[in-house]
Design a protein around this motif. Sequence first.
Motif, PDB file in Angstrom:
ATOM      1  N   GLU A  85      39.454  41.969  38.794  1.00 50.77           N
ATOM      2  CA  GLU A  85      40.797  42.044  38.210  1.00 50.77           C
ATOM      3  C   GLU A  85      40.860  41.319  36.872  1.00 50.77           C
ATOM      4  N   ALA A  86      40.226  40.153  36.808  1.00 49.07           N
ATOM      5  CA  ALA A  86      40.240  39.393  35.559  1.00 49.07           C
ATOM      6  C   ALA A  86      39.503  40.141  34.452  1.00 49.07           C
ATOM      7  N   GLU A 110      42.936  42.012  32.923  1.00 47.64           N
ATOM      8  CA  GLU A 110      43.608  40.901  32.243  1.00 47.64           C
ATOM      9  C   GLU A 110      43.085  40.717  30.827  1.00 47.64           C
ATOM     10  N   GLU A 111      43.898  40.084  30.007  1.00 50.05           N
ATOM     11  CA  GLU A 111      43.598  39.996  28.578  1.00 50.05           C
ATOM     12  C   GLU A 111      42.503  38.986  28.256  1.00 50.05           C
TER      13      GLU A 111
END
Length: 239
Positions: A123-124, A128-129
Amino acid sequence: MRVEIWTDIACPWCYVGKARFEKALAAFPARDDVEVVHRSFELDPHRAKDDVQPVLTMLARKYGMTEAQARAGEDNLGAQAAAEGLAYRTRGRDHGSTFDMHRLLHLAKEHGRQDELVQRLYEANFAEERSVFNDDERLVEIAVVAGLDESAVRAVLADPDAYADQVRADEREAAALGANGVPFFVIDRKYGVSGAQPAEVFAQALARAWDERSPLTLVDAGDSAAEACGPDGCAVPQR
């Protein structure tokens, strides 16, 4: 029954494949009797920790494509991920070494938090940015959210040899099994499934492996009354 999954955090098809496999596993009647183990596989094992570059640049250079082609490929992956209910940033992601992440996954395995960590890393990286590469503080944050002890995580990251042998052993085993790409699923050391297959394929493989488990064959030693211990205790030899 055990399912071993060789993956890399930098692999988008591993991210998608995990979701498809879990969809099949959730519908599998014997799912509570299935143990899932994540194994290490680096797509870029020789990349230095500080060698980080944009994904689109990496794809264009590695595969000899234009950046427009790389963007189209990322758009396709974004659509595939969305179809599985996954968030996916098609622009602005980085690519780098995943060796430290794999070492942390072996730490997580010892503490029963491996699946939580691999999902959080996916997910990271994909949704995610903030980059997950060459940033120990970022990895500490992710690992703690996944349920690991912060001091233990920092100790692993500070020691480049910690769990290194386990990562390399996983990679050698993948090669021995014939895996030259990921995701690679091995079901009960009997069936292999390569790639992010549809959930239906995983469902069929799980069912087949479960149904074909061999029952225990007893060796007839010629004396069915040989002494043994059971729920009611142990037989006492009669003199």
